[in-house]
Design a protein around this motif. Structure first.
Motif, PDB file in Angstrom:
ATOM      1  N   CYS A   1    -102.508 -74.229  24.046  1.00  0.00           N
ATOM      2  CA  CYS A   1    -102.984 -73.625  25.299  1.00  0.00           C
ATOM      3  C   CYS A   1    -102.317 -72.276  25.548  1.00  0.00           C
ATOM      4  CB  CYS A   1    -102.719 -74.571  26.470  1.00  0.00           C
ATOM      5  SG  CYS A   1    -103.733 -76.050  26.439  1.00  0.00           S
ATOM      6  N   THR A   2    -101.045 -72.178  25.205  1.00  0.00           N
ATOM      7  CA  THR A   2    -100.344 -70.900  25.357  1.00  0.00           C
ATOM      8  C   THR A   2    -100.929 -69.850  24.426  1.00  0.00           C
ATOM      9  OG1 THR A   2     -98.346 -72.126  25.928  1.00  0.00           O
ATOM     10  CG2 THR A   2     -98.074 -69.808  25.370  1.00  0.00           C
ATOM     11  N   LEU A   3    -101.264 -70.249  23.195  1.00  0.00           N
ATOM     12  CA  LEU A   3    -101.885 -69.314  22.258  1.00  0.00           C
ATOM     13  C   LEU A   3    -103.252 -68.871  22.771  1.00  0.00           C
ATOM     14  CD1 LEU A   3    -101.801 -67.811  19.567  1.00  0.00           C
ATOM     15  CD2 LEU A   3    -102.810 -69.838  18.499  1.00  0.00           C
ATOM     16  N   ILE A   4    -104.011 -69.788  23.352  1.00  0.00           N
ATOM     17  CA  ILE A   4    -105.311 -69.429  23.926  1.00  0.00           C
ATOM     18  C   ILE A   4    -105.125 -68.421  25.056  1.00  0.00           C
ATOM     19  CG2 ILE A   4    -107.248 -70.344  25.269  1.00  0.00           C
ATOM     20  CD1 ILE A   4    -106.990 -72.916  23.535  1.00  0.00           C
ATOM     21  N   LEU A   5    -104.148 -68.648  25.912  1.00  0.00           N
ATOM     22  CA  LEU A   5    -103.857 -67.711  27.002  1.00  0.00           C
ATOM     23  C   LEU A   5    -103.432 -66.346  26.462  1.00  0.00           C
ATOM     24  CD1 LEU A   5    -103.437 -67.137  30.043  1.00  0.00           C
ATOM     25  CD2 LEU A   5    -101.085 -67.922  29.728  1.00  0.00           C
ATOM     26  N   LEU A   6    -102.580 -66.338  25.440  1.00  0.00           N
ATOM     27  CA  LEU A   6    -102.142 -65.063  24.848  1.00  0.00           C
ATOM     28  C   LEU A   6    -103.312 -64.316  24.211  1.00  0.00           C
ATOM     29  CD1 LEU A   6     -98.744 -66.109  23.241  1.00  0.00           C
ATOM     30  CD2 LEU A   6     -99.084 -64.459  25.082  1.00  0.00           C
ATOM     31  N   CYS A   7    -104.216 -65.039  23.561  1.00  0.00           N
ATOM     32  CA  CYS A   7    -105.390 -64.394  22.973  1.00  0.00           C
ATOM     33  C   CYS A   7    -106.269 -63.777  24.063  1.00  0.00           C
ATOM     34  CB  CYS A   7    -106.198 -65.400  22.155  1.00  0.00           C
ATOM     35  SG  CYS A   7    -105.459 -65.829  20.572  1.00  0.00           S
TER      36      CYS A   7
ATOM     37  N   GLY B   1    -109.194 -65.749  16.230  1.00  0.00           N
ATOM     38  CA  GLY B   1    -107.992 -66.549  16.466  1.00  0.00           C
ATOM     39  C   GLY B   1    -108.158 -67.453  17.665  1.00  0.00           C
ATOM     40  N   LEU B   2    -108.799 -66.949  18.701  1.00  0.00           N
ATOM     41  CA  LEU B   2    -109.094 -67.758  19.888  1.00  0.00           C
ATOM     42  C   LEU B   2    -110.014 -68.918  19.528  1.00  0.00           C
ATOM     43  CD1 LEU B   2    -108.847 -68.040  22.986  1.00  0.00           C
ATOM     44  CD2 LEU B   2    -110.776 -66.486  23.172  1.00  0.00           C
ATOM     45  N   PHE B   3    -111.030 -68.622  18.740  1.00  0.00           N
ATOM     46  CA  PHE B   3    -111.941 -69.672  18.270  1.00  0.00           C
ATOM     47  C   PHE B   3    -111.192 -70.705  17.433  1.00  0.00           C
ATOM     48  CE2 PHE B   3    -114.676 -71.260  14.847  1.00  0.00           C
ATOM     49  CZ  PHE B   3    -115.634 -71.934  15.606  1.00  0.00           C
ATOM     50  N   GLY B   4    -110.308 -70.244  16.564  1.00  0.00           N
ATOM     51  CA  GLY B   4    -109.524 -71.166  15.742  1.00  0.00           C
ATOM     52  C   GLY B   4    -108.615 -72.054  16.566  1.00  0.00           C
TER      53      GLY B   4
ATOM     54  N   TYR C   1    -105.478 -64.719  12.129  1.00  0.00           N
ATOM     55  CA  TYR C   1    -104.938 -64.090  13.335  1.00  0.00           C
ATOM     56  C   TYR C   1    -103.450 -63.807  13.164  1.00  0.00           C
ATOM     57  CZ  TYR C   1    -102.993 -64.016  18.070  1.00  0.00           C
ATOM     58  OH  TYR C   1    -102.281 -63.697  19.196  1.00  0.00           O
ATOM     59  N   LEU C   2    -102.732 -64.758  12.616  1.00  0.00           N
ATOM     60  CA  LEU C   2    -101.288 -64.637  12.413  1.00  0.00           C
ATOM     61  C   LEU C   2    -100.960 -63.456  11.489  1.00  0.00           C
ATOM     62  CD1 LEU C   2     -99.118 -67.720  11.965  1.00  0.00           C
ATOM     63  CD2 LEU C   2     -98.690 -65.795  10.516  1.00  0.00           C
ATOM     64  N   LEU C   3    -101.693 -63.337  10.392  1.00  0.00           N
ATOM     65  CA  LEU C   3    -101.457 -62.230   9.452  1.00  0.00           C
ATOM     66  C   LEU C   3    -101.827 -60.880  10.079  1.00  0.00           C
ATOM     67  CD1 LEU C   3    -102.724 -63.872   6.162  1.00  0.00           C
ATOM     68  CD2 LEU C   3    -100.361 -63.492   6.879  1.00  0.00           C
ATOM     69  N   TRP C   4    -102.911 -60.879  10.860  1.00  0.00           N
ATOM     70  CA  TRP C   4    -103.300 -59.631  11.523  1.00  0.00           C
ATOM     71  C   TRP C   4    -102.245 -59.191  12.521  1.00  0.00           C
ATOM     72  CZ3 TRP C   4    -105.778 -55.367  11.183  1.00  0.00           C
ATOM     73  CH2 TRP C   4    -105.993 -54.583  12.305  1.00  0.00           C
TER      74      TRP C   4
ATOM     75  N   HIS D   1     -98.676 -48.890  26.606  1.00  0.00           N
ATOM     76  CA  HIS D   1     -99.754 -49.668  25.992  1.00  0.00           C
ATOM     77  C   HIS D   1     -99.267 -50.340  24.713  1.00  0.00           C
ATOM     78  CE1 HIS D   1    -102.848 -47.353  28.372  1.00  0.00           C
ATOM     79  NE2 HIS D   1    -103.275 -48.595  28.481  1.00  0.00           N
ATOM     80  N   CYS D   2     -98.541 -49.580  23.897  1.00  0.00           N
ATOM     81  CA  CYS D   2     -98.030 -50.128  22.632  1.00  0.00           C
ATOM     82  C   CYS D   2     -97.025 -51.244  22.877  1.00  0.00           C
ATOM     83  CB  CYS D   2     -97.390 -49.017  21.795  1.00  0.00           C
ATOM     84  SG  CYS D   2     -98.569 -47.846  21.123  1.00  0.00           S
ATOM     85  N   ILE D   3     -96.150 -51.067  23.850  1.00  0.00           N
ATOM     86  CA  ILE D   3     -95.146 -52.097  24.147  1.00  0.00           C
ATOM     87  C   ILE D   3     -95.828 -53.373  24.624  1.00  0.00           C
ATOM     88  CG2 ILE D   3     -93.287 -52.708  25.739  1.00  0.00           C
ATOM     89  CD1 ILE D   3     -92.353 -49.771  25.517  1.00  0.00           C
ATOM     90  N   THR D   4     -96.850 -53.238  25.454  1.00  0.00           N
ATOM     91  CA  THR D   4     -97.598 -54.405  25.910  1.00  0.00           C
ATOM     92  C   THR D   4     -98.225 -55.130  24.727  1.00  0.00           C
ATOM     93  OG1 THR D   4     -98.096 -53.294  27.996  1.00  0.00           O
ATOM     94  CG2 THR D   4     -99.477 -55.172  27.407  1.00  0.00           C
ATOM     95  N   GLN D   5     -98.846 -54.357  23.824  1.00  0.00           N
ATOM     96  CA  GLN D   5     -99.452 -54.962  22.639  1.00  0.00           C
ATOM     97  C   GLN D   5     -98.397 -55.601  21.732  1.00  0.00           C
ATOM     98  OE1 GLN D   5    -102.694 -55.380  21.865  1.00  0.00           O
ATOM     99  NE2 GLN D   5    -103.236 -54.492  23.827  1.00  0.00           N
ATOM    100  N   LEU D   6     -97.249 -54.948  21.614  1.00  0.00           N
ATOM    101  CA  LEU D   6     -96.176 -55.508  20.781  1.00  0.00           C
ATOM    102  C   LEU D   6     -95.673 -56.832  21.336  1.00  0.00           C
ATOM    103  CD1 LEU D   6     -94.105 -52.325  19.905  1.00  0.00           C
ATOM    104  CD2 LEU D   6     -95.214 -53.848  18.282  1.00  0.00           C
ATOM    105  N   LEU D   7     -95.437 -56.899  22.627  1.00  0.00           N
ATOM    106  CA  LEU D   7     -94.949 -58.149  23.233  1.00  0.00           C
ATOM    107  C   LEU D   7     -95.962 -59.275  23.072  1.00  0.00           C
ATOM    108  CD1 LEU D   7     -93.267 -56.843  26.497  1.00  0.00           C
ATOM    109  CD2 LEU D   7     -92.139 -57.716  24.449  1.00  0.00           C
ATOM    110  N   LEU D   8     -97.231 -58.985  23.364  1.00  0.00           N
ATOM    111  CA  LEU D   8     -98.257 -60.011  23.217  1.00  0.00           C
ATOM    112  C   LEU D   8     -98.429 -60.423  21.765  1.00  0.00           C
ATOM    113  CD1 LEU D   8    -100.951 -58.695  25.726  1.00  0.00           C
ATOM    114  CD2 LEU D   8     -99.484 -60.711  25.984  1.00  0.00           C
ATOM    115  N   SER D   9     -98.326 -59.455  20.844  1.00  0.00           N
ATOM    116  CA  SER D   9     -98.483 -59.759  19.423  1.00  0.00           C
ATOM    117  C   SER D   9     -97.342 -60.608  18.893  1.00  0.00           C
ATOM    118  CB  SER D   9     -98.579 -58.471  18.603  1.00  0.00           C
ATOM    119  OG  SER D   9     -99.691 -57.728  19.007  1.00  0.00           O
ATOM    120  N   LEU D  10     -96.122 -60.281  19.279  1.00  0.00           N
ATOM    121  CA  LEU D  10     -94.980 -61.062  18.811  1.00  0.00           C
ATOM    122  C   LEU D  10     -95.015 -62.484  19.367  1.00  0.00           C
ATOM    123  CD1 LEU D  10     -92.182 -58.349  18.961  1.00  0.00           C
ATOM    124  CD2 LEU D  10     -93.285 -59.292  16.928  1.00  0.00           C
ATOM    125  N   LEU D  11     -95.354 -62.623  20.646  1.00  0.00           N
ATOM    126  CA  LEU D  11     -95.506 -63.965  21.215  1.00  0.00           C
ATOM    127  C   LEU D  11     -96.656 -64.709  20.546  1.00  0.00           C
ATOM    128  CD1 LEU D  11     -94.937 -63.303  25.012  1.00  0.00           C
ATOM    129  CD2 LEU D  11     -93.489 -64.652  23.492  1.00  0.00           C
ATOM    130  N   GLY D  12     -97.758 -64.017  20.308  1.00  0.00           N
ATOM    131  CA  GLY D  12     -98.892 -64.627  19.619  1.00  0.00           C
ATOM    132  C   GLY D  12     -98.539 -65.062  18.226  1.00  0.00           C
TER     133      GLY D  12
END
Length: 195
Positions: free
Chosen positions: A8-14, A50-53, A65-68, A149-160
């Motif tokens: 559920c957390t991964l779905i929220l992050l996506c 990734g959301l679909f997965g 999604y993980l590799l991307w 913008h980049c920092i936001t994407q970095l934080l979401l990507s690392l958590l994802g």
């Protein structure tokens, strides 16, 4: 699985990544920055997969999604270094527009609180370059907005990435424990086949 599970957390992050990527895509379109436009588009597609997965328990899509996310982190670090003029990169180069147009970040002229003021000298106003005739005073310079913008994407990507790793391992454990006859296999008990 509970409502606070890693899935559920991964779905929220996506979902958060989709919202922020679409927002970033809009402003990159306004600034005619073609490299970010293409990569944002690809990022949106991979996050949807990734959301679909995650929703459909498809580990292959989550692995993609993980590799991307690793590549996406690298891209955002590159863009941050570009806007900070680190490593021989320059925010004034045409790298992000792929040399096709002279456009820059949309935030350069339209940032929060930006007001153009004419220079006091009338000699500057006769110049053909409009950048020389106006001075922008902004609350936050455009490069820092792009870096945010980049920092936001970095934080979401690392958590994802972290949650995707956990979800993939939990999916593979669930697949290993199911014997496709209708019962779960417990490693401590020998499996019995009913014929």
């Amino acid at each position: 699985m509970g409502c606070c599970s890693a899935r559920c957390t991964l779905i929220l992050l996506c979902c958060l990544q989709l919202v922020t990527a679409v927002e970033r895509q809009v402003f990159d379109f306004l600034g005619y920055q073609w490299a970010p436009i293409m990569l944002n588009f690809f990022h949106i597609i991979v996050v949807i997969l990734g959301l679909f997965g995650a929703v459909q328990y498809r580990s292959r899509y989550v692995i993609m999604y993980l590799l991307w996310m690793l590549l996406w982190v690298g891209w955002n670090v590159f863009v941050s270094c570009l806007y900070l003029d680190l490593g021989g990169l320059s925010k004034d180069s045409d790298v992000l527009s792929l040399g096709m147009s002279p456009h820059r970040s949309w935030w350069k002229d339209n940032g929060p609180g930006c007001e153009s003021q004419n220079l006091p000298s009338t000699g500057w106003q006769n110049q053909p370059n409009p950048e020389l005739t106006t001075v922008m005073s902004c609350w936050l310079e455009h490069q820092y907005i792009e870096i945010l913008h980049c920092i936001t994407q970095l934080l979401l990507s690392l958590l994802g990435f972290v949650y995707a790793c956990y979800v993939v391992t939990s999916f593979s454990e669930e697949e290993d424990s199911f014997n496709f006859i209708g019962e779960f296999h417990h490693p401590s008990k020998p499996s019995q086949l009913l014929f």
